[in-house]
Scaffold this motif. Structure first.
Motif, PDB file in Angstrom:
ATOM      1  N   GLU A 549      61.317-115.728 -42.133  1.00 21.14           N
ATOM      2  CA  GLU A 549      62.430-116.238 -42.945  1.00 21.14           C
ATOM      3  C   GLU A 549      63.272-117.201 -42.118  1.00 21.14           C
ATOM      4  OE1 GLU A 549      64.364-112.603 -44.076  1.00 21.14           O
ATOM      5  OE2 GLU A 549      62.894-112.161 -45.643  1.00 21.14           O
ATOM      6  N   TRP A 551      65.520-119.250 -42.788  1.00 23.14           N
ATOM      7  CA  TRP A 551      66.945-119.343 -43.097  1.00 23.14           C
ATOM      8  C   TRP A 551      67.771-118.449 -42.177  1.00 23.14           C
ATOM      9  CZ3 TRP A 551      69.487-114.893 -44.409  1.00 23.14           C
ATOM     10  CH2 TRP A 551      68.735-113.831 -44.927  1.00 23.14           C
ATOM     11  N   TRP A 571      73.212-123.721 -48.205  1.00 25.53           N
ATOM     12  CA  TRP A 571      72.400-122.804 -49.017  1.00 25.53           C
ATOM     13  C   TRP A 571      73.295-122.104 -50.047  1.00 25.53           C
ATOM     14  CZ3 TRP A 571      72.292-121.863 -43.475  1.00 25.53           C
ATOM     15  CH2 TRP A 571      71.293-122.580 -42.821  1.00 25.53           C
ATOM     16  N   HIS A 574      72.567-118.489 -52.041  1.00 23.03           N
ATOM     17  CA  HIS A 574      71.477-117.724 -51.442  1.00 23.03           C
ATOM     18  C   HIS A 574      72.013-116.350 -51.048  1.00 23.03           C
ATOM     19  CE1 HIS A 574      68.334-116.419 -48.700  1.00 23.03           C
ATOM     20  NE2 HIS A 574      67.600-117.477 -49.007  1.00 23.03           N
ATOM     21  N   VAL A 577      71.732-115.369 -47.262  1.00 22.50           N
ATOM     22  CA  VAL A 577      72.643-116.122 -46.401  1.00 22.50           C
ATOM     23  C   VAL A 577      74.054-115.562 -46.513  1.00 22.50           C
ATOM     24  CG1 VAL A 577      73.739-118.366 -46.035  1.00 22.50           C
ATOM     25  CG2 VAL A 577      71.261-118.230 -46.419  1.00 22.50           C
ATOM     26  N   ALA A 605      65.061-124.939 -41.750  1.00 29.14           N
ATOM     27  CA  ALA A 605      65.944-124.371 -42.776  1.00 29.14           C
ATOM     28  C   ALA A 605      67.133-125.281 -43.034  1.00 29.14           C
ATOM     29  CB  ALA A 605      66.408-122.983 -42.344  1.00 29.14           C
ATOM     30  N   LEU A 611      62.556-122.419 -46.182  1.00 33.11           N
ATOM     31  CA  LEU A 611      63.442-121.267 -45.999  1.00 33.11           C
ATOM     32  C   LEU A 611      62.658-119.982 -45.769  1.00 33.11           C
ATOM     33  CD1 LEU A 611      66.236-121.847 -48.682  1.00 33.11           C
ATOM     34  CD2 LEU A 611      66.159-122.581 -46.294  1.00 33.11           C
TER      35      LEU A 611
END
Length: 757
Positions: A549, A551, A571, A574, A577, A605, A611
């Motif tokens: 991942e 992100w 983001w 998300h 996040v 990312a 992401l």
């Protein structure tokens, strides 16, 4: 009088013993020697022995014989040495080829080789007895490594032992003038292996959009029409391979030029006897389902007789369109290549619409090799069929060491004398079948080399399965730090003696302090080494999840730069996040990593490239695919306390939000400049100009070529690996080479408390 004596000396009969070492069995060496000796009017004999090929020649013209053996050897031979000894004449009157002599082996078998031009001609000649036969071969081509169980390389020690030769094949086999003389895989439609289904049926099914599993040289492969998006999508769903790129097989170089833009160096690799998959820039008209998000495709040429027959039938029905087939390993995702007929019928039933077998056993499986051209030279991503078991010359003799590699892209390495033998690609050791394959490869390699390892080496990581396997070998064991092994592998290949500086640019490796390393500057001098510096460590929240991942690394990099506030704009909405942002706000303390691979993930990312990854390295590969004009951001990095810090670049990308292509260019250009300045500083401190470049990030062509150029501009001498992969596929070589340094320099002290029973 003097002239007469000289003439008598020249006419004197002499006898020489000639010992040839290298890959000289199964390549037509004995008939070559037989023809050469007869042409030079010499008597004597030639035979295979446990060390290579043994020759004795007798006559008045023996002086240049050994030189001609070296210079005129058959095309598949790899001659390492030719040693001569003068003997007393024995009075032989003819030259003979004698039976092989066994004993403890010091020779080696050659790698599998693509079908030669002469066999292809016979394959297509209706008047030839090999017409249409999908197992045609000779001493210049065909299977070697994958059918051999033990040395010397004779038919009885291969999987061809089950096929007694017919009279026609027997005549060829016994005829020193034939290119099939002692061709151990020799067979024809009368006496040899057979396919389970006719070529015409296989071709028709492919044209109809079906997925076909075919047993090849080193294992089963899955094929479908590369022009049929429905078939490709079905293959992805059945194989559980969402986005990872597929390779494309084509019949010839001409077709490769239609589908891609190969350079001369790439064409040479494609057309070599090893016939690897080669990464080449793709043309625009190829299906986007083949290599989603990437600008290059993996191309390979038809290399086995069954491929040539299949393309001949397939092209006849293709209405003039370029014939191209998806060709991928036949396995369930994450498991090793399938090579057994019964296993294929059971495990591939849910993937393939048709499973095509044959009745010649595969003694040891071997996947396709994968290569690219970097800095003008070949570079491996995966080393297997066509190259294994060719050794790496270490430059000097040493103890026999077995190294068990890493848990990803696993290979093993066995040393014998001055040679290091890297196994074929095994894969990730995260399932029982892969671990079984590693054991199979280990036993097979030791068998064909006829060695008994004295020591073992493994990764330092306490939880690696490869390390646990090494512990159970009941040998004195040396754990080797992951990135030290990367650097040692490059140094071993280049026979770099003395002190070198190494940049290990990688995804993850267990450091001696227990933390996650991956962007390391090491000074290595034989058994002594030091971690001189690293990339600035960044938080890695989520442990192993950060590799899947990106992100997570994106927000972690912003946290390290003091600009976590930018996450919400990058983001929006998300949930992950937002949750991680809140955790950082509450004082989350996660483990740090100096990994360059994780820095790639962070930038991917932040730049909006990726992401979440569906396969290892996807974010970095897609970022590389976007870069075509790397540019350095002024002030985009800093060097403080020896650490290389790219936080200024991270903040710039997050604030300015350039398009994905611009972001990729800025990242690669700044990364190259920063690494070069960092290396120049380290080289000055260490007192060396020699730089070894290893680790998985060196498979990035833009980074590797740009970094080599920048290092040369600094007056440094960069070295890339060419004989083994820079990623974890080559790490076993480094483990073995470094372990030998330790054993040879400080055996008693180092090994006192390192024996695992």
């Amino acid at each position: 009088m003097v002239s007469a004596l000289a003439s008598m000396a020249e006419d004197r009969v002499r006898r020489l013993r000639v010992c040839v070492r290298g890959a000289v069995q199964g390549v037509g060496f004995r008939p070559f020697v037989y023809r050469l000796a007869r042409m030079m009017q010499l008597a004597g004999f030639v035979l295979n022995d446990s060390a290579g090929v043994l020759i004795e020649v007798e006559g008045v013209a023996v002086d240049c014989f050994a030189e001609r053996v070296w210079k005129e050897a058959p095309p598949l031979a790899r001659v390492d040495s030719v040693d001569t000894l003068e003997l007393e004449p024995a009075g032989d009157e003819m030259f003979e080829i004698l039976e092989s002599v066994g004993g403890r082996g010091a020779t080696r078998i050659g790698a599998d080789a693509a079908t030669c031009a002469e066999c292809q001609r016979e394959l297509n000649d209706p008047d030839n007895r090999f017409f249409g036969y999908p197992f045609v071969n000779c001493t210049h081509c065909g299977p070697r490594f994958t059918i051999t169980r033990a040395l010397p390389y004779d038919r009885g020690r291969t999987s061809m032992a089950a096929f007694p030769m017919c009279s026609a094949c027997g005549a060829d086999y016994a005829n020193p003038e034939s290119r099939r003389f002692h061709s151990e895989p020799l067979a024809c439609p009368v006496c040899g292996p057979q396919l389970s289904h006719p070529i015409a049926e296989i071709s028709a099914r492919l044209m109809n959009g079906q997925i076909i599993a075919i047993k090849g040289i080193g294992g089963f492969q899955l094929f479908c029409d590369a022009r049929n998006d429905t078939a490709i999508d079905r293959l992805r769903r059945r194989k559980l391979r969402d986005e990872k790129p597929f390779a494309i097989m084509v019949p010839d170089i001409e077709t490769a030029r239609i589908l891609a833009r190969p350079s001369r160096a790439q064409e040479d690799l494609l057309a070599s006897t090893a016939a690897p998959i080669v990464l080449i820039e793709a043309c625009d008209h190829l299906s986007k389902l083949i290599a989603p998000g990437l600008c290059r495709i993996g191309l390979l040429l038809a290399h086995a007789p069954v491929h040539h027959l299949l393309f001949a039938a397939f092209a006849a029905d293709a209405a003039g369109a370029p014939a191209a087939l998806i060709a991928t390993s036949a396995n369930l995702e994450g498991e090793p290549l399938i090579s057994d007929n019964d296993d294929a019928m059971h495990r591939l039933a849910g993937i393939a619409d048709l499973i095509v077998t044959h009745d010649r056993d595969i003694a040891i499986r071997a996947d396709d090799s994968v290569m690219q051209v970097i800095d003008g030279a070949p570079s491996f991503l995966r080393r297997a069929r066509g190259f294994v078991p060719e050794p790496v010359d270490l430059g000097e003799d040493g103890p026999c060491v077995i190294a068990t590699g890493a848990d990803l892209k696993n290979t093993i390495c066995v040393t014998r004398g001055r040679e290091a033998f890297l196994s074929q690609h095994i894969g990730g050791l995260d399932n029982v079948k892969a671990i079984g394959f590693q054991r199979e490869a280990l036993e097979h390699l030791c068998s064909i080399l006829d060695v008994r390892p004295e020591f073992a080496a493994c990764d330092l990581h306490p939880d690696f399965r490869s390390a646990r396997i090494a512990e159970h070998l009941d040998l004195p064991l040396l754990p080797v730090q992951h990135h030290l092994a990367h650097v040692a592998a490059v140094a071993a290949e280049h026979q770099a003696g003395g002190l070198v500086l190494g940049l290990a640019l990688d995804g993850h490796g267990y450091g001696v302090d227990g933390s996650s390393w991956g962007g390391e500057m090491l000074v290595v001098d034989g058994p002594r080494w030091q971690r001189l510096s690293s990339l600035l460590p960044l938080p890695a929240p989520g442990a192993d999840r950060v590799a899947r991942e990106p992100w997570r690394m994106g927000i972690a990099a912003l946290q390290a730069a003091g600009r976590r506030d930018l996450a919400a704009t990058l983001w929006p909405g998300h949930p992950g996040v937002a949750q991680l942002d809140a955790m950082f706000a509450r004082g989350l303390q996660s483990a740090d990593t100096s990994s360059l691979g994780r820095l790639f993930d962070a930038v991917a990312a932040i730049a909006g490239v990726r992401l979440v990854q569906s396969y290892e390295g996807q974010a970095a590969m897609e970022l590389e695919a976007l870069a075509d004009n790397p540019q350095c951001l002024a002030g985009g990095y800093s060097l403080a306390d020896g650490l290389l810090d790219f936080r200024p670049l991270i903040v710039h990308l997050a604030k300015r939000r350039p398009c994905r292509r611009q972001a990729a260019d800025l990242f690669h250009g700044t990364l190259i400049s920063g690494l070069a300045d960092w290396a120049a500083l380290g080289a000055s401190q260490a007192g060396t100009r020699t730089i070894m470049l290893g680790g998985g990030c060196i498979t990035n062509r833009i980074l590797a070529e740009g970094l080599c150029s920048a290092l040369r501009d600094h007056g440094l001498e960069p070295h890339l690996p060419h004989q083994v992969p820079p990623n974890d596929g080559g790490i076993a070589l480094g483990q073995a080479a470094y372990a030998r340094h330790v054993i040879q320099h400080d055996c008693d002290q180092i090994w006192e408390h390192r024996t695992c029973a």
